[in-house]
Write a protein that holds these residues in place. Structure first.
Motif, short mmCIF file in Angstrom:
data_model
loop_
_atom_site.label_atom_id
_atom_site.label_comp_id
_atom_site.label_asym_id
_atom_site.label_seq_id
_atom_site.Cartn_x
_atom_site.Cartn_y
_atom_site.Cartn_z
N LYS A 1 18.49 -3.99 -35.25
CA LYS A 1 18.19 -5.42 -35.24
C LYS A 1 17.20 -5.74 -34.11
CE LYS A 1 20.89 -9.05 -33.91
NZ LYS A 1 22.15 -9.76 -33.66
N ILE A 2 17.42 -5.13 -32.95
CA ILE A 2 16.52 -5.39 -31.81
C ILE A 2 15.16 -4.74 -32.06
CG2 ILE A 2 16.20 -5.08 -29.31
CD1 ILE A 2 19.30 -4.88 -29.12
N ALA A 3 15.18 -3.53 -32.64
CA ALA A 3 13.93 -2.80 -32.88
C ALA A 3 13.02 -3.57 -33.83
CB ALA A 3 14.24 -1.41 -33.45
N GLU A 4 13.62 -4.29 -34.78
CA GLU A 4 12.82 -5.08 -35.71
C GLU A 4 12.05 -6.17 -34.97
OE1 GLU A 4 15.74 -6.08 -38.65
OE2 GLU A 4 15.56 -4.11 -39.60
N LYS A 5 12.63 -6.64 -33.88
CA LYS A 5 11.95 -7.69 -33.07
C LYS A 5 10.88 -7.08 -32.16
CE LYS A 5 14.26 -11.45 -34.17
NZ LYS A 5 13.60 -12.52 -34.90
N THR A 6 11.22 -5.93 -31.55
CA THR A 6 10.29 -5.38 -30.56
C THR A 6 9.23 -4.51 -31.21
OG1 THR A 6 11.60 -3.37 -30.21
CG2 THR A 6 12.12 -5.25 -28.80
N GLY A 7 9.47 -4.12 -32.44
CA GLY A 7 8.55 -3.23 -33.13
C GLY A 7 8.96 -1.77 -33.04
N GLY A 8 10.18 -1.54 -32.58
CA GLY A 8 10.79 -0.22 -32.63
C GLY A 8 10.11 0.79 -31.76
N PRO A 9 10.23 2.09 -31.94
CA PRO A 9 11.17 2.77 -32.85
C PRO A 9 12.60 2.80 -32.30
CG PRO A 9 9.96 4.36 -31.56
CD PRO A 9 9.42 3.02 -31.18
N LEU A 10 13.53 3.14 -33.21
CA LEU A 10 14.94 3.22 -32.84
C LEU A 10 15.36 4.69 -32.75
CD1 LEU A 10 17.86 2.14 -32.50
CD2 LEU A 10 18.00 2.07 -35.00
N THR A 11 15.81 5.08 -31.59
CA THR A 11 16.27 6.44 -31.38
C THR A 11 17.77 6.45 -31.14
OG1 THR A 11 14.17 6.95 -30.31
CG2 THR A 11 15.96 8.53 -29.98
N ALA A 12 18.47 7.32 -31.85
CA ALA A 12 19.91 7.46 -31.61
C ALA A 12 20.12 8.66 -30.69
CB ALA A 12 20.65 7.66 -32.92
N ALA A 13 20.98 8.52 -29.70
CA ALA A 13 21.33 9.62 -28.81
C ALA A 13 22.72 10.11 -29.16
CB ALA A 13 21.29 9.16 -27.35
N VAL A 14 22.83 11.42 -29.38
CA VAL A 14 24.13 12.00 -29.69
C VAL A 14 24.43 13.05 -28.63
CG1 VAL A 14 25.50 13.17 -31.46
CG2 VAL A 14 23.64 11.65 -32.15
N MET A 15 25.57 12.92 -27.97
CA MET A 15 25.90 13.85 -26.89
C MET A 15 27.26 14.48 -27.17
SD MET A 15 24.76 11.41 -23.69
CE MET A 15 25.95 10.13 -24.03
N GLY A 16 27.31 15.81 -27.03
CA GLY A 16 28.59 16.47 -27.27
C GLY A 16 28.37 17.97 -27.38
N ALA A 17 29.39 18.66 -27.87
CA ALA A 17 29.26 20.10 -28.10
C ALA A 17 29.49 20.34 -29.59
CB ALA A 17 30.28 20.87 -27.26
N GLY A 18 28.54 21.02 -30.23
CA GLY A 18 28.66 21.27 -31.68
C GLY A 18 28.54 20.00 -32.50
N VAL A 19 27.58 19.14 -32.13
CA VAL A 19 27.48 17.84 -32.80
C VAL A 19 26.29 17.75 -33.77
CG1 VAL A 19 28.73 16.47 -31.12
CG2 VAL A 19 26.32 16.95 -30.72
N ASP A 20 25.58 18.89 -33.93
CA ASP A 20 24.44 18.93 -34.85
C ASP A 20 24.75 18.36 -36.22
OD1 ASP A 20 22.82 20.08 -33.09
OD2 ASP A 20 22.26 21.78 -34.37
N ALA A 21 25.87 18.83 -36.76
CA ALA A 21 26.20 18.51 -38.15
C ALA A 21 26.40 17.02 -38.35
CB ALA A 21 27.46 19.28 -38.56
N ILE A 22 27.07 16.37 -37.43
CA ILE A 22 27.29 14.94 -37.67
C ILE A 22 26.09 14.10 -37.26
CG2 ILE A 22 29.81 15.12 -37.44
CD1 ILE A 22 29.36 13.60 -34.68
N ALA A 23 25.24 14.64 -36.38
CA ALA A 23 24.17 13.83 -35.78
C ALA A 23 23.29 13.16 -36.83
CB ALA A 23 23.34 14.68 -34.83
N ARG A 24 23.05 13.87 -37.96
CA ARG A 24 22.09 13.32 -38.94
C ARG A 24 22.61 12.04 -39.61
NH1 ARG A 24 22.99 18.51 -41.26
NH2 ARG A 24 21.03 18.93 -40.22
N GLN A 25 23.92 11.81 -39.48
CA GLN A 25 24.50 10.57 -40.00
C GLN A 25 23.85 9.33 -39.37
OE1 GLN A 25 28.81 11.31 -39.57
NE2 GLN A 25 29.05 9.49 -40.83
#
Lengths: 321, 256
Positions: free
Chosen positions: A29-53
């Motif tokens: 929602k904020i990125a649409e106002k600022t012009g983005g881009p939107l980056t998601a940060a995923v931190m953990g161990a063995g989190v590759d598989a879920i990260a693409r969600q």
């Protein structure tokens, strides 16, 4: 000035917490106002598989810090990782969940980066070059709009306050090497109450107060079970030792905002009302017709809770067949 | 064990809050100011540790003249000394408050710093962890049990839906959560003694810390939508009332 948004996610038991999707959607929602881009940060161990969600909620990039030292999600390791991920993005706004761990990360990150922080927000908007967040104060007695100046603006959002909206993003998983130096917190033990619905995440909350008269909460628990609800308690019920402090709803306990809040034998002290004021529909059951809670509810039943609550439970069960 | 406690004076939770005419703060007339309830737990825990292990308890607060009342309460509970940083009319946000407090704490040599996990006015959850960050020490939030041995502290903290037991090295900062202890009441002898204990007042301008420009500004404040009196559901029996309630919840509000 950077226009990017960083959404910091959180997992439990190898899956994203719901708040993570709320955080990404708020970032979107904020990125649409600022012009983005939107980056998601995923931190953990063995989190590759879920990260693409994260892409299913609109992330344009997905940065993954995969490190054994992040497996317990301890705040000092997560703060180091978040700060390093941030250097890859240089965001204008950072969105994070105001969970118990998110609050720790947000507070230390703001100090480390000398960046403004709005904690426990229920709404966020962009106004010119400023981020303006709405957050409850005084335990929910007041709603304040706070304007953040400086970058990145850190916004910690309250669970359940923002909607998670599915939106396809182009984000591919990018692994980022991070280094954890001198982390000092050691996890000795972890205890999760399995099967218990967390008060702050519940759709329905059933609370018992002084009118319970003792630590037998059977009638309240039965109604909660029928509704799939979390059980809460007023401060008096906790002070009496009838329920654990983690069940307390109010200004010195948890602030809840369910769709349906049922107060049983709760008189409605100001500090309690503050903690449940954002509930959508409030039902009060109390034998004292003068109880202040009746002035702050949508539906009230004057009667002995030990008669009324089981009758309500029976009606709910009838509905469910 | 040298212990510092951070405390804030806040409106009592029983207070009815009204918005001031400028629309960005609450009305302060008629408010009963008390020590933040989580900070009372911080003072209590500090006293218990001191009484078991020796050392001193110093309480710090940042605020106007009236903050002295909260510091006196802490002294009456049994704290040894108090420091008040006089804000001299400057409004500080959470970050600036943390910067100034960290600056003063660095002037001492504290093994343990205890703060409330939040103040029940701003509900910021920020000052404790930010102070720890500025001091470069670890922190553990929302602690309901703690013990120290061999230069380490082991804490049980609450998390969403459970608890963690965490250990870290001292010096460290911890924040309190309900369940940690039951703060003592002040006794008359305690209150008399507190009157003689010194309060070290330091002007913000003389602390040597530049709090910087505020980065978080409250631009509007309002009361949340208020519920009007609810509809009282009538009926001849508990069962009748329950049926009417469930019908209303289902058909009118569609919450079940």
């Amino acid at each position: 000035m950077s226009q990017g948004i960083l959404a910091i996610t959180e997992q439990v038991d190898g899956s994203f917490k719901n708040i993570s999707f709320e955080v990404i959607s708020t970032g979107k929602k904020i990125a649409e106002k600022t012009g983005g881009p939107l980056t998601a940060a995923v931190m953990g161990a063995g989190v590759d598989a879920i990260a693409r969600q994260a892409a299913e909620y609109g992330a344009d990039r997905i940065l993954v810090a995969d490190h054994e030292g992040l497996k317990d999600g301890l705040s000092d390791a997560c703060i180091q990782a978040a700060a390093q991920l941030m250097a890859h993005v240089d965001p204008a706004v950072v969105v994070i969940g105001a969970t118990s761990s998110g609050k720790d990360i947000a507070a230390r990150l703001s100090a480390r980066l000398n960046a403004p922080l709005a904690m426990d927000c229920v709404d966020v908007r962009v106004d010119g070059d400023r981020v303006v967040a709405t957050r409850p104060m005084y335990g929910g007695k007041v709603l304040a709009d706070v304007s953040l100046s400086g970058f990145p603006a850190i916004v910690a959002i309250r669970p359940r306050a923002m909607e998670a909206v599915a939106a396809q993003g182009a984000g591919e998983v990018e692994k980022v090497d991070i280094r954890l130096d001198g982390t000092t917190l050691n996890l000795v033990e972890k205890h999760l109450e399995t099967g218990k619905i967390e008060l702050t995440e519940a759709d329905v909350v059933v609370t018992g107060g002084r009118g319970m008269g003792g630590d037998d909460f059977t009638v309240v628990e039965a109604l909660a079970k029928a509704l799939g609800a979390a059980v809460g308690a007023s401060r008096s019920a906790v002070d009496e030792g009838w329920r654990p402090v983690s069940d307390q709803v109010g200004q010195t306990g948890k602030v809840v905002a369910p769709n349906l809040y049922i107060a049983c034998g709760v008189s409605g002290a100001i500090q309690h009302l503050a903690g449940m004021a954002s509930s959508r529909v409030v039902v009060a059951i109390n034998k004292d017709p003068e109880a202040p809670i009746f002035a702050k509810c949508d539906f009230g039943i004057v009667g002995d809770l030990f008669d009324v609550v089981p009758a309500v439970t029976a009606e709910i069960e009838k509905l469910k067949g | 064990m040298e212990i510092a406690v951070l405390l804030k004076q806040v409106p009592a939770t029983e207070s009815l809050v009204e918005i001031a005419d400028d629309g960005t703060a609450i009305k302060t007339e008629g408010i009963n100011w008390v020590m933040n309830p989580y900070d009372e737990m911080a003072v209590e825990e500090a006293l218990q540790i001191r009484d078991a292990a020796g050392g001193t308890v110093t309480v710090f607060s940042l605020g106007p003249e009236k903050t002295v009342e909260a510091l006196r309460t802490a002294l009456a509970m049994g704290a040894d000394t108090a420091v008040r940083i006089d804000t001299q009319g400057t409004l500080l946000d959470g970050m600036a408050t943390a910067k100034v407090l960290a600056g003063e704490l660095k002037k001492g040599a504290f093994d343990l710093i205890i703060a409330g996990h939040r103040a029940v006015d701003d509900d910021n959850f920020q000052v404790g962890p930010a102070v720890a960050e500025f001091m470069g020490i670890p922190h553990i939030s929302m602690v309901i049990r703690q013990e120290q041995a061999d230069g380490k502290i082991r804490c049980t903290r609450t998390i969403d839906g459970g608890t963690l037991v965490l250990e870290t090295a001292l010096p460290a900062l911890i924040t309190t959560q309900r369940g940690l202890n039951e703060p003592r009441y002040t006794s008359l002898p305690g209150i008399m003694k507190a009157k003689k204990k010194p309060i070290d007042t330091r002007a913000l301008s003389e602390t040597g810390t530049d709090p910087g420009d505020p980065m978080v500004e409250t631009i509007a404040m309002r009361l949340p939508p208020q519920r009007k009196g609810g509809r009282i559901i009538e009926g001849d029996s508990a069962a009748d009332k329950a049926a009417a309630l469930v019908r209303a919840l289902r058909e009118e509000t569609k919450v079940i």
